[in-house]
Design a protein around this motif. Structure first.
Motif, PDB file in Angstrom:
ATOM      1  N   THR A 134      52.612  72.106  41.128  1.00 20.88           N
ATOM      2  CA  THR A 134      51.270  71.756  41.575  1.00 20.88           C
ATOM      3  C   THR A 134      50.352  71.725  40.360  1.00 20.88           C
ATOM      4  OG1 THR A 134      51.656  72.867  43.678  1.00 20.88           O
ATOM      5  CG2 THR A 134      49.376  72.416  43.094  1.00 20.88           C
ATOM      6  N   GLU A 135      49.743  70.560  40.124  1.00 18.64           N
ATOM      7  CA  GLU A 135      48.882  70.385  38.961  1.00 18.64           C
ATOM      8  C   GLU A 135      47.516  69.863  39.368  1.00 18.64           C
ATOM      9  OE1 GLU A 135      50.554  67.728  36.071  1.00 18.64           O
ATOM     10  OE2 GLU A 135      52.535  68.648  36.217  1.00 18.64           O
ATOM     11  N   LEU A 136      46.523  70.257  38.611  1.00 21.47           N
ATOM     12  CA  LEU A 136      45.194  69.665  38.701  1.00 21.47           C
ATOM     13  C   LEU A 136      45.071  68.734  37.507  1.00 21.47           C
ATOM     14  CD1 LEU A 136      42.244  69.511  39.755  1.00 21.47           C
ATOM     15  CD2 LEU A 136      41.756  71.436  38.239  1.00 21.47           C
ATOM     16  N   THR A 137      44.781  67.465  37.751  1.00 20.11           N
ATOM     17  CA  THR A 137      44.647  66.490  36.678  1.00 20.11           C
ATOM     18  C   THR A 137      43.204  66.023  36.638  1.00 20.11           C
ATOM     19  OG1 THR A 137      46.926  65.775  37.006  1.00 20.11           O
ATOM     20  CG2 THR A 137      45.498  64.283  35.784  1.00 20.11           C
ATOM     21  N   ILE A 138      42.609  66.059  35.447  1.00 20.64           N
ATOM     22  CA  ILE A 138      41.198  65.740  35.295  1.00 20.64           C
ATOM     23  C   ILE A 138      40.968  65.145  33.910  1.00 20.64           C
ATOM     24  CG2 ILE A 138      40.624  68.040  34.433  1.00 20.64           C
ATOM     25  CD1 ILE A 138      38.047  67.886  36.134  1.00 20.64           C
ATOM     26  N   ASN A 139      39.937  64.313  33.780  1.00 19.83           N
ATOM     27  CA  ASN A 139      39.622  63.866  32.426  1.00 19.83           C
ATOM     28  C   ASN A 139      38.686  64.889  31.799  1.00 19.83           C
ATOM     29  OD1 ASN A 139      36.853  63.140  32.815  1.00 19.83           O
ATOM     30  ND2 ASN A 139      37.445  61.129  33.535  1.00 19.83           N
ATOM     31  N   ALA A 140      38.467  64.805  30.522  1.00 19.03           N
ATOM     32  CA  ALA A 140      37.779  65.864  29.776  1.00 19.03           C
ATOM     33  C   ALA A 140      36.305  66.026  30.152  1.00 19.03           C
ATOM     34  CB  ALA A 140      37.912  65.609  28.279  1.00 19.03           C
ATOM     35  N   THR A 141      35.614  64.975  30.530  1.00 15.83           N
ATOM     36  CA  THR A 141      34.175  65.063  30.780  1.00 15.83           C
ATOM     37  C   THR A 141      33.818  66.008  31.932  1.00 15.83           C
ATOM     38  OG1 THR A 141      33.852  62.864  29.858  1.00 15.83           O
ATOM     39  CG2 THR A 141      32.074  63.726  31.234  1.00 15.83           C
TER      40      THR A 141
END
Length: 65
Positions: free
Chosen positions: A41-48
């Motif tokens: 289970t992963e949370l994927t997000i861009n840096a901003t």
């Protein structure tokens, strides 16, 4: 094709039993977060948005109820 990620454990994680760690991996466009006891289970997000969240937490602007 899925690129292999290089996961790093947080220095703030407990780590005493090896499965209570927060891990992060970076790709060119995103950051991936997971708990080592549930690596599927992963949370994927861009840096901003992540930088904004961290700034908010460090600034004590977030108050849990």
């Amino acid at each position: 094709m899925t690129m292999a990620r290089h996961w790093q454990k947080s220095t703030f994680s407990d780590g005493s039993d090896g499965d209570t760690c927060v891990e992060i991996a970076a790709t060119p466009t995103t950051l991936h977060l997971r708990e080592s006891d549930t690596p599927g289970t992963e949370l994927t997000i861009n840096a901003t948005p992540l930088a904004h969240l961290i700034h908010t937490l460090k600034s004590n602007l977030f108050h849990a109820t």
